[in-house]
Design an enzyme around this catalytic site. Structure first.
Site, PDB file in Angstrom:
ATOM      1  N   ASP A 393       0.675  -1.218   0.073  1.00 53.45           N
ATOM      2  CA  ASP A 393      -0.190   0.052   0.082  1.00 53.45           C
ATOM      3  C   ASP A 393       0.902   1.270  -0.051  1.00 53.45           C
ATOM      4  O   ASP A 393       1.882   1.299   0.558  1.00 53.45           O
ATOM      5  CB  ASP A 393      -0.850  -0.044   1.072  1.00 53.45           C
ATOM      6  CG  ASP A 393      -1.815   1.259   1.245  1.00 53.45           C
ATOM      7  OD1 ASP A 393      -2.622   1.211   0.640  1.00 53.45           O
ATOM      8  OD2 ASP A 393      -1.639   1.971   2.544  1.00 53.45           O
ATOM      9  N   GLU A 446       1.046  -0.565  -5.110  1.00 52.26           N
ATOM     10  CA  GLU A 446       0.051   0.531  -5.350  1.00 52.26           C
ATOM     11  C   GLU A 446       1.046   1.865  -5.662  1.00 52.26           C
ATOM     12  O   GLU A 446       1.381   2.616  -4.597  1.00 52.26           O
ATOM     13  CB  GLU A 446      -0.934   0.680  -4.342  1.00 52.26           C
ATOM     14  CG  GLU A 446      -2.091   1.761  -4.583  1.00 52.26           C
ATOM     15  CD  GLU A 446      -2.574   2.380  -3.302  1.00 52.26           C
ATOM     16  OE1 GLU A 446      -3.681   3.061  -3.446  1.00 52.26           O
ATOM     17  OE2 GLU A 446      -2.001   2.413  -2.176  1.00 52.26           O
TER      18      GLU A 446
END
Length: 705
Positions: A393, A446
């Site tokens: 993330d 990401e």
């Protein structure tokens, strides 16, 4: 035995909870006699048990002492607390805690990537005595002690040993069993005692309680025959707590397993990506503010319950990817923040250590102990929970020192640039380690910038990167009124310019269906039927476009409301959405089984210039994909093709199977009329707001897949 001499000063550090080397005072020692000492601040009396005989120990300010002329190798201690309760214990200080000098060295150099095998709480048997070995990193602490019900949560009663003065503290406590709740009581240089959760805790109490729990790692796996998909990757992104609810409460991991497997088989996904299961205090953080990086959240059960879920998914040939949050952590006082009274895990300067947008703390990627911690947290889930991949993330926030900051609010690197060189090198090291050790485990970034080499072996060495540019451009196009879409065709064509610059996953993620952005259904213009048609058109375009696929839960049946983490999906929408779900099943089967579609290199434009009709078309191998982005039927629409063959319709989103108007093209023969740079062409009836996918019949009489 160690030769020592009794001084009041030795005992003072115990009473002040500032003892960093209790092994020099407590336990058995050879001084002017054989002496055994035990610090029991909750006791009013203590006895030593030798060969079933009980001998009084002398109380020297709660340091109880027994002297003997003979060496004593095997003994126990019985104490009576202030309430009169008697308890018999083994002396922790007659055992050496288990941690090797080499592990200490590797952790301190940032290269102990399996630190969870040493750190945390591990049930062990030493000298035929069962107990638990505790290890924690707290280099600036004056003292660290283990507290729990076993010592009435008394700081200092079980002081840990600062092994080799390394800042790594360890203690073996006999008698500790599975399910024991514990914390670390850390005495800081500010004279505070902080009650901290174990950073390496493998299980924790259910929120709002915050204790760490000792577990026994003895789960029996039966997934040895599972093979990860090497070609098609179709990912169902989900949040466990808001997928389905049990009368408003959470389902257990085990209860979720078969329900989820059944749903994935109905929809055809071969992989599930689970939003962070690592323990976190705040439900509305969705799991992205992690405190315990090595513990699956107890909201849904015990660690073995989560292992059961992964194991069952593997038994049904479904891969498991976990979201992993290596960028930042929250302020919760019981967690990593100011762990030993200092900014141990984060950068001290807020220009480096504080996220301006999220109000969280950025890991100090240059501190070796932190590097070992983060890398170990990644490897742990692959090793101990058999997961098939990790989605990292907020990678952009790790890479850029000026992420979310204005000029003057950030500190340049040693070269004067805005790249966090420490974070970049750590990401590279983690990926290299995982790919070298674990066959076919994938890592996903990401990452929303143009930073080069995210998925190259010489770069950060991720397997995949989320194509956020494609996602935003495509959703913006579909949000447009069909009348004006012809002016936005560039939204669809631009991503082709960079589609092979990285290995991409096409994500339609949770971030796009929250905070007022609306569900995928609500993003679409038109009335109810047109919205559903647009959703089917969008999904067909997504599954036809090169790249691996990721779809957030609810979108597979066109949920009408946006995602709410505090409730379950709107399963009532299946009344209309079942036809979308049927399409998803067929698109997944096409994508997984047809080389034309799972081979990302199979792409060439047929026509992207028909702005008048707002129709685009391209080849995936020998498959022909045509998309009509207006609510107008295009009869006898001509498309150039490569083969003088009969073309078979394999997907038509207007089919009655998907509750459409059933404008079909069951079989079309190519004619020798050149078009779009092809030697042949076909004419089809193109339904409104629909996708049509056709393949040439091969010599054996079947479509060419």
């Amino acid at each position: 035995m160690i030769k020592l001499y009794n001084t009041c000063m030795d005992f003072k550090c115990l009473n002040d909870v500032e003892c960093s080397h209790p092994e020099k005072i407590l336990g058995p020692h050879l001084e002017d006699a054989y002496i055994i000492r035990a610090y029991i601040p909750i006791a009013r009396a203590a006895f030593i048990l030798i060969d079933n005989k009980k001998y009084q120990m002398i109380d020297n300010g709660k340091v109880f002492e027994y002297r003997s002329d003979n060496e004593i190798n095997d003994y126990k201690i019985l104490y009576i607390d202030d309430s009169g309760y008697e308890k018999t214990i083994d002396d922790p200080y007659r055992f050496r805690p288990e941690i090797s000098d080499y592990d200490i060295y590797l952790y301190g150099t940032g290269r102990l990537f399996e630190a969870y095998k040493t750190f945390g709480a591990h049930l062990k048997t030493i000298k035929d005595v069962s107990g638990c070995n505790f290890v924690v990193w707290a280099p600036s602490a004056l003292s660290v002690s283990v507290v729990g019900n076993f010592n009435h949560w008394t700081p200092g009663m079980h002081p840990m040993i600062n092994v080799n003065d390394s800042g790594i503290w360890a203690l073996f406590i006999p008698g500790i069993k599975e399910n024991e709740v514990y914390k670390f009581a850390i005495k800081t240089k500010n004279n505070e005692i902080k009650m901290k959760t174990d950073p390496f805790a493998f299980y924790t109490e259910k929120r709002p309680r915050t204790g760490s729990i000792v577990i026994n790692d003895d789960f029996h796996w039966t997934d040895n025959s599972f093979k990860r998909s090497e070609n098609a990757l179709s990912i169902y992104e989900m949040h466990l707590g808001s997928w389905k609810r049990n009368n408003g409460d959470y389902y257990n991991y085990r209860e979720i397993a078969d329900m989820l497997i059944d749903h994935l088989k109905k929809t055809g996904f071969n992989c599930v990506e689970i939003m962070p299961v690592m323990e976190h205090p705040l439900d509305i953080s969705w799991g992205y503010q992690v405190v315990n990086y090595f513990a699956p959240t107890s909201r849904y059960g015990k660690p073995d319950d989560f292992k059961y879920l992964v194991n069952r998914l593997h038994e049904n040939n479904i891969m498991v990817i976990l979201d992993f949050v290596p960028a930042h952590f929250p302020d919760d006082d019981y967690g990593l923040y100011m762990f030993d009274g200092t900014h141990l895990y984060d950068y001290e300067d807020p220009r480096m250590g504080r996220t301006p947008d999220w109000g969280t703390n950025i890991f100090d990627f240059g501190r070796n102990g932190v590097r070992s911690f983060i890398a170990s947290a990644a490897v742990f889930w692959i090793d101990k929970y058999h997961v098939d991949g990790l989605r990292f993330d907020a990678v952009t926030s790790m890479i850029y020192l000026d992420f979310g900051r204005k000029p003057g609010e950030w500190i340049p690197n040693i070269n004067g640039g805005n790249i966090n060189l420490e974070a970049v090198s750590l990401l590279k090291e983690i990926n290299d380690y995982i790919h070298n050790k674990y066959y076919n485990v994938i890592t996903v970034a990401e990452e929303s910038s143009t930073y080069p080499g995210i998925t190259s072996e010489s770069g950060l060495n991720f397997n995949y990167k989320w194509n956020l540019g494609w996602m935003h451009d495509t959703l913006d196009f579909f949000h447009e009124d069909p009348l004006y879409r012809k002016y936005r065709i560039n939204n669809l064509t631009f991503s082709v310019m960079y589609m092979y610059s990285e290995n991409f996953i096409l994500p339609v993620s949770h971030d796009e269906v929250v905070y007022g952005k609306g569900s995928l259904y609500r993003k679409m213009p038109g009335n109810k039927n047109e919205k559903i048609s647009n959703v089917k058109l969008f999904l067909s375009y997504m599954f036809s476009y090169p790249g691996k696929k990721l779809l957030f839960m609810g979108n597979e049946f066109a949920q009408k409301n946006e995602w709410n983490v505090l409730s379950q999906l709107s399963w009532n929408d299946l009344d209309d959405g079942k036809y979308v779900m049927e399409l998803i099943h067929d698109l997944n089967n096409l994508y997984k089984n047809d080389f034309n579609f799972y081979n990302d290199k199979n792409f060439s434009w047929i026509d992207f210039n028909d702005k008048t009709n707002t129709v685009i078309s391209f080849n995936r191998g020998n498959a022909v994909c045509i998309f009509n982005f207006t609510p107008v039927e295009r009869e006898n629409y001509a498309i150039g093709v490569d083969y003088p063959s009969r073309y078979i319709e394999i997907i038509n989103t207007d089919s009655k199977k998907y509750n459409g108007g059933n404008i079909l093209n069951e079989s079309i023969y190519a004619c020798k009329y050149p078009m779009h740079g092809r030697r042949y062409s076909i004419e089809i009836d193109l339904p409104p707001l629909a996708a049509v996918i056709m393949e040439p019949e091969d010599l054996n009489g079947s479509s060419g897949n």
